[in-house]
Design a protein around this motif. Structure first.
Motif, PDB file in Angstrom:
ATOM      1  N   ILE A   1      17.105 -34.324 -13.595  1.00 53.15           N
ATOM      2  CA  ILE A   1      16.280 -34.497 -12.386  1.00 53.15           C
ATOM      3  C   ILE A   1      16.883 -33.708 -11.228  1.00 53.15           C
ATOM      4  CG2 ILE A   1      15.544 -36.180 -10.651  1.00 53.15           C
ATOM      5  CD1 ILE A   1      15.386 -38.237 -12.941  1.00 53.15           C
ATOM      6  N   TRP A   2      18.196 -33.748 -11.104  1.00 56.18           N
ATOM      7  CA  TRP A   2      18.891 -32.968 -10.062  1.00 56.18           C
ATOM      8  C   TRP A   2      18.593 -31.478 -10.233  1.00 56.18           C
ATOM      9  CZ3 TRP A   2      24.895 -32.043 -10.018  1.00 56.18           C
ATOM     10  CH2 TRP A   2      25.259 -31.415  -8.821  1.00 56.18           C
TER      11      TRP A   2
ATOM     12  N   PRO B   1      23.160 -45.442 -24.177  1.00 54.74           N
ATOM     13  CA  PRO B   1      22.305 -45.543 -22.974  1.00 54.74           C
ATOM     14  C   PRO B   1      22.934 -44.953 -21.720  1.00 54.74           C
ATOM     15  CG  PRO B   1      22.219 -47.579 -24.222  1.00 54.74           C
ATOM     16  CD  PRO B   1      23.261 -46.727 -24.890  1.00 54.74           C
ATOM     17  N   VAL B   2      24.252 -45.093 -21.563  1.00 54.58           N
ATOM     18  CA  VAL B   2      24.919 -44.526 -20.381  1.00 54.58           C
ATOM     19  C   VAL B   2      24.800 -43.001 -20.399  1.00 54.58           C
ATOM     20  CG1 VAL B   2      27.124 -44.213 -19.206  1.00 54.58           C
ATOM     21  CG2 VAL B   2      26.510 -46.467 -20.118  1.00 54.58           C
ATOM     22  N   THR B   3      25.019 -42.401 -21.561  1.00 51.49           N
ATOM     23  CA  THR B   3      24.909 -40.948 -21.684  1.00 51.49           C
ATOM     24  C   THR B   3      23.486 -40.484 -21.425  1.00 51.49           C
ATOM     25  OG1 THR B   3      26.658 -40.998 -23.358  1.00 51.49           O
ATOM     26  CG2 THR B   3      25.370 -38.982 -23.190  1.00 51.49           C
ATOM     27  N   TYR B   4      22.509 -41.198 -21.989  1.00 54.79           N
ATOM     28  CA  TYR B   4      21.110 -40.853 -21.754  1.00 54.79           C
ATOM     29  C   TYR B   4      20.785 -40.903 -20.258  1.00 54.79           C
ATOM     30  CZ  TYR B   4      20.464 -41.688 -26.794  1.00 54.79           C
ATOM     31  OH  TYR B   4      20.543 -41.648 -28.150  1.00 54.79           O
ATOM     32  N   THR B   5      21.269 -41.938 -19.588  1.00 55.84           N
ATOM     33  CA  THR B   5      20.981 -42.111 -18.158  1.00 55.84           C
ATOM     34  C   THR B   5      21.604 -40.990 -17.335  1.00 55.84           C
ATOM     35  OG1 THR B   5      20.906 -44.520 -18.422  1.00 55.84           O
ATOM     36  CG2 THR B   5      21.195 -43.664 -16.188  1.00 55.84           C
ATOM     37  N   LEU B   6      22.866 -40.678 -17.614  1.00 56.98           N
ATOM     38  CA  LEU B   6      23.553 -39.620 -16.868  1.00 56.98           C
ATOM     39  C   LEU B   6      22.899 -38.265 -17.111  1.00 56.98           C
ATOM     40  CD1 LEU B   6      27.291 -40.669 -17.395  1.00 56.98           C
ATOM     41  CD2 LEU B   6      25.917 -40.916 -15.316  1.00 56.98           C
TER      42      LEU B   6
ATOM     43  N   TYR C   1      14.997 -30.680  -9.267  1.00 56.01           N
ATOM     44  CA  TYR C   1      14.836 -30.733  -7.803  1.00 56.01           C
ATOM     45  C   TYR C   1      15.385 -29.454  -7.162  1.00 56.01           C
ATOM     46  CZ  TYR C   1      15.797 -31.977  -2.940  1.00 56.01           C
ATOM     47  OH  TYR C   1      15.879 -31.971  -1.579  1.00 56.01           O
ATOM     48  N   LEU C   2      16.549 -29.005  -7.611  1.00 56.83           N
ATOM     49  CA  LEU C   2      17.137 -27.795  -7.033  1.00 56.83           C
ATOM     50  C   LEU C   2      16.302 -26.564  -7.347  1.00 56.83           C
ATOM     51  CD1 LEU C   2      20.978 -28.332  -7.620  1.00 56.83           C
ATOM     52  CD2 LEU C   2      19.687 -28.590  -5.496  1.00 56.83           C
ATOM     53  N   MET C   3      15.685 -26.527  -8.530  1.00 59.12           N
ATOM     54  CA  MET C   3      14.811 -25.395  -8.843  1.00 59.12           C
ATOM     55  C   MET C   3      13.583 -25.398  -7.934  1.00 59.12           C
ATOM     56  SD  MET C   3      14.878 -24.510 -12.910  1.00 59.12           S
ATOM     57  CE  MET C   3      14.371 -26.114 -13.511  1.00 59.12           C
ATOM     58  N   TYR C   4      13.067 -26.589  -7.630  1.00 59.81           N
ATOM     59  CA  TYR C   4      11.958 -26.666  -6.675  1.00 59.81           C
ATOM     60  C   TYR C   4      12.391 -26.153  -5.306  1.00 59.81           C
ATOM     61  CZ  TYR C   4       9.071 -28.672  -3.026  1.00 59.81           C
ATOM     62  OH  TYR C   4       8.326 -28.836  -1.889  1.00 59.81           O
TER      63      TYR C   4
ATOM     64  N   ILE D   1      19.982 -28.382 -18.433  1.00 55.09           N
ATOM     65  CA  ILE D   1      18.789 -28.837 -19.161  1.00 55.09           C
ATOM     66  C   ILE D   1      18.751 -28.269 -20.586  1.00 55.09           C
ATOM     67  CG2 ILE D   1      16.265 -28.864 -19.169  1.00 55.09           C
ATOM     68  CD1 ILE D   1      16.399 -28.822 -16.083  1.00 55.09           C
ATOM     69  N   PRO D   2      18.821 -26.924 -20.781  1.00 53.53           N
ATOM     70  CA  PRO D   2      18.860 -26.433 -22.172  1.00 53.53           C
ATOM     71  C   PRO D   2      20.134 -26.828 -22.906  1.00 53.53           C
ATOM     72  CG  PRO D   2      19.154 -24.623 -20.614  1.00 53.53           C
ATOM     73  CD  PRO D   2      18.737 -25.814 -19.816  1.00 53.53           C
ATOM     74  N   GLU D   3      21.256 -26.920 -22.188  1.00 51.51           N
ATOM     75  CA  GLU D   3      22.499 -27.339 -22.841  1.00 51.51           C
ATOM     76  C   GLU D   3      22.362 -28.761 -23.374  1.00 51.51           C
ATOM     77  OE1 GLU D   3      25.037 -25.652 -23.594  1.00 51.51           O
ATOM     78  OE2 GLU D   3      25.446 -24.073 -22.139  1.00 51.51           O
ATOM     79  N   CYS D   4      21.777 -29.633 -22.572  1.00 50.00           N
ATOM     80  CA  CYS D   4      21.572 -31.021 -22.976  1.00 50.00           C
ATOM     81  C   CYS D   4      20.578 -31.100 -24.136  1.00 50.00           C
ATOM     82  CB  CYS D   4      21.084 -31.839 -21.785  1.00 50.00           C
ATOM     83  SG  CYS D   4      20.805 -33.584 -22.138  1.00 50.00           S
ATOM     84  N   ALA D   5      19.511 -30.319 -24.058  1.00 54.96           N
ATOM     85  CA  ALA D   5      18.479 -30.348 -25.097  1.00 54.96           C
ATOM     86  C   ALA D   5      19.034 -29.913 -26.449  1.00 54.96           C
ATOM     87  CB  ALA D   5      17.310 -29.450 -24.692  1.00 54.96           C
ATOM     88  N   GLN D   6      19.944 -28.923 -26.446  1.00 54.41           N
ATOM     89  CA  GLN D   6      20.480 -28.471 -27.729  1.00 54.41           C
ATOM     90  C   GLN D   6      21.420 -29.501 -28.340  1.00 54.41           C
ATOM     91  OE1 GLN D   6      23.697 -27.267 -28.780  1.00 54.41           O
ATOM     92  NE2 GLN D   6      24.729 -27.847 -26.870  1.00 54.41           N
ATOM     93  N   PHE D   7      22.055 -30.347 -27.500  1.00 56.50           N
ATOM     94  CA  PHE D   7      22.899 -31.418 -28.040  1.00 56.50           C
ATOM     95  C   PHE D   7      22.088 -32.359 -28.929  1.00 56.50           C
ATOM     96  CE2 PHE D   7      26.062 -30.925 -24.408  1.00 56.50           C
ATOM     97  CZ  PHE D   7      27.067 -30.459 -25.236  1.00 56.50           C
TER      98      PHE D   7
END
Length: 313
Positions: free
Chosen positions: A230-231, A219-224, A234-237, A262-268
């Motif tokens: 989200i960060w 859960p800690v990893t999912y939250t981080l 927001y920066l892309m916006y 985002i893609p790095e996390c998704a591939q994990f």
């Protein structure tokens, strides 16, 4: 011979210029730079795989050495140029230096120091560390300390560091007033920003997924991961709100550097296939990526410049 201008030709030229100008205004400008820099990340991943795992010795070391030297030359060439060309040359030089000298040096250090691998917490193939990853994660201490001292520079323009300074109430009474009329060398700034954003995000990702703490499935990893995603969104916006081309390029370095998580996390988690790691299997897709990168780079390079301000019109 008639010297009259063909009205239809003038209309076509004006329409073409108006269409091109749309690409240099928000939100299209910011979106184009996001596409440009995402394409760059894909191409650089392909380059790393080819140099480290395909090329034989000594070419796997010679090619990156030459590429990094070209990157340094581009940064130097960008010094003294206008905001747009200086930013583009600094950005291009910065990523060439990182992908060649840094990416090639880390395996040498990892293997030379006999740093052991760290297996994934669940015994799978995702989330484990090679020796160079352990080294990179440890280097985060030096990254953070360096950024702290950079933050103390009264003339620093980094949005994140300025936000931290405001949060810590470190105003001009503490750091001194910014130098009046100071204009930083944008090529150096862009290259420096690329280097530190990439370094910081690399370390942050390794800290989050470290199998020696929580690993991928906690859960800690999912939250981080969710917070960084989200960060990045927001920066892309915010990137789509930038109005000046040179500034948008430099802002995009930071925004895309974070958003690439985002893609790095998704591939994990098996939600994204990194096709650019297998360029030989996806030549059409990689050709499209290369075409988009070159086309957007050229469009930005040809941006009209105000001679007085050295910024885009």
């Amino acid at each position: 011979m008639s010297s009259e201008v063909n009205p239809s030709l003038s209309i076509i030229n004006n329409s073409s210029n108006n269409l091109i100008s749309i690409f240099r205004k928000p939100p299209v400008l910011g979106l184009l730079i996001i596409v440009l820099m995402f394409c760059e990340k894909m191409l650089m991943h392909s380059f790393t795989v080819i140099t480290l795992y395909v090329l034989p010795e000594p070419w796997k070391w010679i090619i990156p050495a030459i590429t990094g030297a070209i990157g340094m030359w581009l940064v130097v060439r960008g010094m003294g140029r206008d905001e747009v060309k200086g930013s583009l040359l600094g950005y291009t030089g910065g990523f060439l230096i990182w992908v060649s000298w840094m990416e090639s040096a880390m395996p040498i250090i990892g293997h030379g120091a006999n740093i052991p691998m760290v297996p994934a917490a669940d015994g799978g193939t995702q989330g484990g560390f090679l020796g160079e990853h352990v080294f990179m994660q440890a280097s985060g201490v030096f990254c953070i300390m360096t950024l702290i001292f950079i933050m103390f520079n009264k003339d620093v323009r980094c949005r994140m560091l300025l936000w931290i300074r405001r949060a810590l109430r470190m105003d001009a009474s503490v750091l001194g007033k910014p130098t009046q009329g100071y204009r930083p060398n944008v090529a150096r700034v862009a290259a420096f920003e690329y280097f530190f954003v990439t370094w910081f995000m690399y370390v942050l990702m390794l800290v989050i997924v470290d199998p020696r703490t929580f690993g991928l499935h906690h859960p800690v990893t999912y939250t981080l991961c969710a917070l960084v995603v989200i960060w990045g969104l927001y920066l892309m916006y915010k990137q789509t709100q930038q109005r000046e081309v040179g500034l948008s390029i430099r802002y995009g370095i930071g925004a895309t550097g974070v958003a690439w998580f985002i893609p790095e996390c998704a591939q994990f988690y098996g939600e994204f296939y990194e096709f650019y790691l297998y360029a030989n299997k996806h030549p059409v897709a990689m050709t499209i990526v290369l075409f988009l990168f070159i086309a957007i780079l050229r469009l930005l390079w040809l941006t009209p410049i105000n001679e007085k301000t050295q910024r885009s019109l």
